[in-house]
Design a protein around this motif. Sequence first.
Motif, PDB file in Angstrom:
ATOM      1  N   ASP A 114     -36.676  -6.209  10.815  1.00 35.54           N
ATOM      2  CA  ASP A 114     -36.799  -5.435  10.223  1.00 35.54           C
ATOM      3  C   ASP A 114     -37.629  -4.648  11.714  1.00 35.54           C
ATOM      4  O   ASP A 114     -38.516  -5.695  11.940  1.00 35.54           O
ATOM      5  N   ASP A 115     -36.991  -3.761  11.642  1.00 33.05           N
ATOM      6  CA  ASP A 115     -37.805  -2.787  12.834  1.00 33.05           C
ATOM      7  C   ASP A 115     -39.222  -2.203  13.178  1.00 33.05           C
ATOM      8  O   ASP A 115     -39.031  -1.288  13.476  1.00 33.05           O
ATOM      9  N   GLY A 116     -39.223  -2.000  11.231  1.00 32.11           N
ATOM     10  CA  GLY A 116     -40.603  -1.295  10.894  1.00 32.11           C
ATOM     11  C   GLY A 116     -39.594   0.139  10.366  1.00 32.11           C
ATOM     12  O   GLY A 116     -40.949   0.107   9.944  1.00 32.11           O
ATOM     13  N   PHE A 117     -39.504   0.857  11.036  1.00 34.07           N
ATOM     14  CA  PHE A 117     -38.802   2.111  10.854  1.00 34.07           C
ATOM     15  C   PHE A 117     -37.430   2.525   9.966  1.00 34.07           C
ATOM     16  O   PHE A 117     -37.625   3.539   9.818  1.00 34.07           O
ATOM     17  N   SER A 118     -36.758   1.396   9.300  1.00 34.00           N
ATOM     18  CA  SER A 118     -35.808   2.072   8.550  1.00 34.00           C
ATOM     19  C   SER A 118     -36.221   1.907   7.101  1.00 34.00           C
ATOM     20  O   SER A 118     -36.444   1.537   6.584  1.00 34.00           O
ATOM     21  N   PRO A 119     -34.984   2.755   6.603  1.00 40.15           N
ATOM     22  CA  PRO A 119     -35.610   3.297   4.750  1.00 40.15           C
ATOM     23  C   PRO A 119     -35.426   1.875   4.456  1.00 40.15           C
ATOM     24  O   PRO A 119     -34.098   0.473   4.525  1.00 40.15           O
ATOM     25  N   LEU A 120     -36.224   2.437   2.990  1.00 35.04           N
ATOM     26  CA  LEU A 120     -35.806   1.294   2.587  1.00 35.04           C
ATOM     27  C   LEU A 120     -35.751   2.208   1.126  1.00 35.04           C
ATOM     28  O   LEU A 120     -36.058   3.222  -0.056  1.00 35.04           O
ATOM     29  N   SER A 121     -35.106   1.501  -0.246  1.00 38.08           N
ATOM     30  CA  SER A 121     -34.743   1.616  -1.264  1.00 38.08           C
ATOM     31  C   SER A 121     -36.032   1.344  -2.193  1.00 38.08           C
ATOM     32  O   SER A 121     -36.830   1.045  -1.543  1.00 38.08           O
ATOM     33  N   PRO A 122     -36.285   1.308  -3.053  1.00 40.29           N
ATOM     34  CA  PRO A 122     -37.832   1.560  -4.227  1.00 40.29           C
ATOM     35  C   PRO A 122     -38.062   0.097  -4.104  1.00 40.29           C
ATOM     36  O   PRO A 122     -38.961   0.265  -4.124  1.00 40.29           O
ATOM     37  N   ASP A 123     -37.191  -0.403  -4.495  1.00 43.33           N
ATOM     38  CA  ASP A 123     -37.415  -2.252  -4.882  1.00 43.33           C
ATOM     39  C   ASP A 123     -37.866  -2.967  -4.241  1.00 43.33           C
ATOM     40  O   ASP A 123     -38.965  -3.508  -3.924  1.00 43.33           O
ATOM     41  N   SER A 124     -37.317  -2.082  -2.514  1.00 44.95           N
ATOM     42  CA  SER A 124     -38.105  -3.185  -1.760  1.00 44.95           C
ATOM     43  C   SER A 124     -39.048  -2.334  -0.854  1.00 44.95           C
ATOM     44  O   SER A 124     -39.676  -3.337  -0.613  1.00 44.95           O
ATOM     45  N   TYR A 125     -39.456  -1.086  -1.276  1.00 44.92           N
ATOM     46  CA  TYR A 125     -40.775  -0.091  -1.158  1.00 44.92           C
ATOM     47  C   TYR A 125     -41.835  -1.230  -2.559  1.00 44.92           C
ATOM     48  O   TYR A 125     -42.862  -1.747  -1.546  1.00 44.92           O
ATOM     49  N   ILE A 126     -41.402  -1.461  -3.381  1.00 46.41           N
ATOM     50  CA  ILE A 126     -42.075  -2.390  -4.047  1.00 46.41           C
ATOM     51  C   ILE A 126     -42.647  -4.102  -3.935  1.00 46.41           C
ATOM     52  O   ILE A 126     -43.786  -4.111  -3.625  1.00 46.41           O
ATOM     53  N   ARG A 127     -41.572  -4.322  -3.327  1.00 45.52           N
ATOM     54  CA  ARG A 127     -41.454  -6.166  -3.007  1.00 45.52           C
ATOM     55  C   ARG A 127     -42.613  -6.405  -1.913  1.00 45.52           C
ATOM     56  O   ARG A 127     -43.085  -7.228  -1.933  1.00 45.52           O
ATOM     57  N   GLN A 128     -42.500  -4.975  -1.116  1.00 49.76           N
ATOM     58  CA  GLN A 128     -43.201  -5.149   0.554  1.00 49.76           C
ATOM     59  C   GLN A 128     -43.951  -4.462   0.681  1.00 49.76           C
ATOM     60  O   GLN A 128     -45.361  -5.167   0.907  1.00 49.76           O
ATOM     61  N   ARG A 129     -44.460  -3.546   0.021  1.00 53.03           N
ATOM     62  CA  ARG A 129     -45.609  -2.691   0.268  1.00 53.03           C
ATOM     63  C   ARG A 129     -46.640  -3.240  -0.970  1.00 53.03           C
ATOM     64  O   ARG A 129     -48.076  -3.790  -0.928  1.00 53.03           O
ATOM     65  N   LEU A 130     -46.341  -3.180  -2.063  1.00 56.30           N
ATOM     66  CA  LEU A 130     -47.161  -3.020  -3.222  1.00 56.30           C
ATOM     67  C   LEU A 130     -47.128  -4.150  -3.660  1.00 56.30           C
ATOM     68  O   LEU A 130     -49.007  -4.518  -4.523  1.00 56.30           O
ATOM     69  N   CYS A 131     -46.787  -5.067  -3.981  1.00 50.02           N
ATOM     70  CA  CYS A 131     -46.866  -6.346  -4.379  1.00 50.02           C
ATOM     71  C   CYS A 131     -48.097  -7.278  -3.290  1.00 50.02           C
ATOM     72  O   CYS A 131     -48.231  -8.602  -3.698  1.00 50.02           O
ATOM     73  N   VAL A 132     -47.508  -6.750  -2.028  1.00 53.27           N
ATOM     74  CA  VAL A 132     -48.281  -7.751  -1.034  1.00 53.27           C
ATOM     75  C   VAL A 132     -49.862  -6.944  -1.354  1.00 53.27           C
ATOM     76  O   VAL A 132     -50.765  -8.084  -1.101  1.00 53.27           O
ATOM     77  N   ASN A 133     -49.963  -5.325  -1.517  1.00 53.00           N
ATOM     78  CA  ASN A 133     -51.251  -5.093  -1.556  1.00 53.00           C
ATOM     79  C   ASN A 133     -51.883  -6.329  -3.120  1.00 53.00           C
ATOM     80  O   ASN A 133     -53.112  -6.014  -3.224  1.00 53.00           O
ATOM     81  N   LEU A 134     -50.911  -6.218  -4.057  1.00 51.10           N
ATOM     82  CA  LEU A 134     -51.505  -6.259  -5.456  1.00 51.10           C
ATOM     83  C   LEU A 134     -52.430  -8.301  -5.307  1.00 51.10           C
ATOM     84  O   LEU A 134     -53.155  -8.181  -5.708  1.00 51.10           O
ATOM     85  N   LYS A 135     -51.292  -8.704  -4.215  1.00 57.29           N
ATOM     86  CA  LYS A 135     -51.979  -9.722  -4.176  1.00 57.29           C
ATOM     87  C   LYS A 135     -53.018 -10.159  -3.487  1.00 57.29           C
ATOM     88  O   LYS A 135     -53.667 -10.985  -3.438  1.00 57.29           O
ATOM     89  N   MET A 136     -52.871  -9.183  -2.411  1.00 58.67           N
ATOM     90  CA  MET A 136     -53.739  -8.840  -1.860  1.00 58.67           C
ATOM     91  C   MET A 136     -55.736  -8.949  -2.396  1.00 58.67           C
ATOM     92  O   MET A 136     -56.514  -8.954  -2.079  1.00 58.67           O
TER      93      MET A 136
END
Length: 153
Positions: A114-136
Amino acid sequence: ILARSISHPASTIFFNFPLLFLPIFISVLVGITNRLQYALKTKILTAGAEILLSEIYSYRTATGMYVERADERIGKALLKVVEMVTSTVVGEMSLSRAKLEQIRLGWFAVSPEDDGFSPLSPDSYIRQRLCVNLKMNSTKTLNLAEFFFKARV
């Protein structure tokens, strides 16, 4: 009382020494603490990091102001956040703009590919951003609950 202090001059020196130097020591300590301001710097950097995360993920999911002319807007938004952070007391630290850019470019990647700027699908966003925050946040909550339980006992 006067007769005792005259007969024991060491006791008056013993009690006068802290009365004289303790306020000076405390003043110097407070001055150093205010100069360093670690808590304030931590809060500013944390707030800046959260704003950057929010902007990057809004850009990657093409939501909000990033529906049209996303590349132009993300550049302006990131530059604005970096300028806001470096114009505060954090700017007194030895953080250079080049170092901030290097950290920023590697920080948003979620995998080695991942380059950190590529477009994300909503599922990828939930998995990569929200799930990480929830776990933290869940981990922090459990750690705080354990701390308060031990402190109570």
